[in-house]
Write an enzyme that holds these catalytic residues in place. Structure first.
Site, PDB file in Angstrom:
ATOM      1  N   GLN A 197       4.921  60.254 -13.055  1.00 21.22           N
ATOM      2  CA  GLN A 197       4.638  59.461 -11.863  1.00 21.22           C
ATOM      3  C   GLN A 197       3.280  58.792 -11.906  1.00 21.22           C
ATOM      4  OE1 GLN A 197       4.514  63.249  -9.378  1.00 21.22           O
ATOM      5  NE2 GLN A 197       3.035  61.999  -8.228  1.00 21.22           N
ATOM      6  N   CYS A 207       6.186  61.581  -6.119  1.00 20.49           N
ATOM      7  CA  CYS A 207       6.953  62.731  -6.602  1.00 20.49           C
ATOM      8  C   CYS A 207       8.300  62.847  -5.912  1.00 20.49           C
ATOM      9  CB  CYS A 207       6.149  64.010  -6.413  1.00 20.49           C
ATOM     10  SG  CYS A 207       5.709  64.354  -4.683  1.00 20.49           S
ATOM     11  N   HIS A 262       4.581  68.694  -2.789  1.00 20.73           N
ATOM     12  CA  HIS A 262       4.991  68.137  -4.083  1.00 20.73           C
ATOM     13  C   HIS A 262       6.494  68.292  -4.255  1.00 20.73           C
ATOM     14  CE1 HIS A 262       4.572  66.686  -8.112  1.00 20.73           C
ATOM     15  NE2 HIS A 262       4.832  67.841  -8.690  1.00 20.73           N
ATOM     16  N   ASN A 309       9.178  68.810 -13.622  1.00 17.05           N
ATOM     17  CA  ASN A 309       8.074  68.146 -12.931  1.00 17.05           C
ATOM     18  C   ASN A 309       8.068  66.660 -13.297  1.00 17.05           C
ATOM     19  OD1 ASN A 309       5.825  67.881 -11.309  1.00 17.05           O
ATOM     20  ND2 ASN A 309       4.614  69.420 -12.370  1.00 17.05           N
TER      21      ASN A 309
END
Length: 338
Positions: A146, A152, A286, A306
């Site tokens: 990102q 996110c 997140h 992630n």
């Protein structure tokens, strides 16, 4: 049992034990200037970072040196079996803890009221697997990055939609985060690079669908909406009850699930292993993607994708202790319905 003991210990006590243990091993000796310089040069080469002035570069080097010493101290404890995960130099190692927190909180995951009327209901006729990794079933695409955009939420949303495209429709799609950043805005509770929610992204896609990454590539900043078509659509989306076992059932029966977590400082220099984090709470900030779960060394864990690139963590993933609702992982879980 070790996980229970570690996880329930007072954070200050763990810090004291860490300091005492560190003093007992040679690996915790201060790093030499040559070691720091070597690691710093490798860091600059890998991250391609540069600084606006020699003063700023010197400041960043000092921060890096302090973090590097912490990494060495922590990993000495790992070698003694006192902690369950290793630390490593990451692209965030030249940041202070406060700066890393600012980066995380830039995303501002939306806490808007739930719009979905659907709730996950476990199928009582299905046996829940003891472990599962949806990467092995072609339901997870490559790890993305990102960058400096607080997006996110869009990466988490595309991840679960990519999973459903593969598992339900048998299509291998890479979907566009930029499409969501530019188009799924205030009406859906989102604010581009300043944060949003996975449910808001799903709500947008129920109306307009979503483009592919190839047709609508990532820019790392918000631009005007220019969606021309759609390669994938959903009929609705569902939320998962705020219960960790229910989340496990959803992952086992549905596929990759979008979740929000409290991404605290321990993720800054996470390297590998099962993260047991005393510092995280329930301040969800997140968006990530749960792609499976398993067990190792008596510790149950989640497998989490992630959006910080493939050079962070376990090739872009991390494992988080399971069974303790760690870092609020059970508080904001949802998935698309095709």
């Amino acid at each position: 049992m070790r996980a229970k003991i570690i996880f329930n210990m007072n954070p200050q006590l763990i810090l004291l034990i860490s300091v005492i243990s560190c003093l007992m091993v040679t690996a915790c000796q201060a790093l030499t200037d040559d070691e720091v310089t070597r690691e710093w040069n490798t860091f600059l080469e890998k991250t391609k970072k540069s600084y606006k002035s020699p003063v700023e570069a010197s400041r960043r080097l000092a921060i890096f040196k302090e973090n590097l010493q912490d990494i060495e101290n922590h990993n000495a404890l790992f070698e003694q079996g006192k902690v369950t995960y290793k630390k490593a130099v990451t692209k965030f190692t030249d940041l202070t803890k406060e700066e890393f927190s600012q980066y995380i909180n830039k995303s501002k995951l939306s806490q808007r009221p739930k719009q979905s009327k659907n709730m996950f209901k476990a199928n009582p006729n299905l046996t829940v697997a003891g472990e599962i990794d949806w990467r092995n079933y072609g339901a997870v695409t490559y790890v993305k990055d990102q960058g400096q955009c607080g997006s996110c939420w869009s990466f988490s949303a595309t991840g679960s939609m990519e999973g459903q495209a593969a598992l339900v429709e048998g299509r291998q799609l890479v979907l566009s985060e930029q499409n969501l950043i530019d188009c799924a805005l205030e009406e859906y509770g989102n604010d581009g690079c300043n944060g949003g929610s996975m449910d808001g992204a799903f709500e947008y896609v129920t109306f307009y669908g979503i483009d592919s990454e190839e047709d609508y590539p990532y820019l790392e900043y918000q631009y005007y909406c220019r969606q021309q078509g759609s390669v994938f659509g959903i009929s609705s989306y569902a939320d998962v009850e705020q219960d960790e076992y229910t989340l496990q059932l959803a992952v086992a029966q549905i596929g990759p699930i979008s979740v929000g977590i409290d991404a605290t400082n321990e993720l800054q220099n996470y390297g590998s292993g099962i993260l047991i984090d005393q510092t995280c709470g329930e301040q969800i900030n997140h968006g990530v993607l749960v792609v499976g779960y398993g067990s190792e060394g008596g510790n149950d864990y989640w497998i989490i994708k992630n959006s910080w690139g493939q050079n962070w963590g376990e090739q872009g993933y991390f494992r988080l202790i399971r069974g303790y609702s760690a870092c609020g992982i059970n508080l904001m879980a949802s998935y698309p319905i095709v």
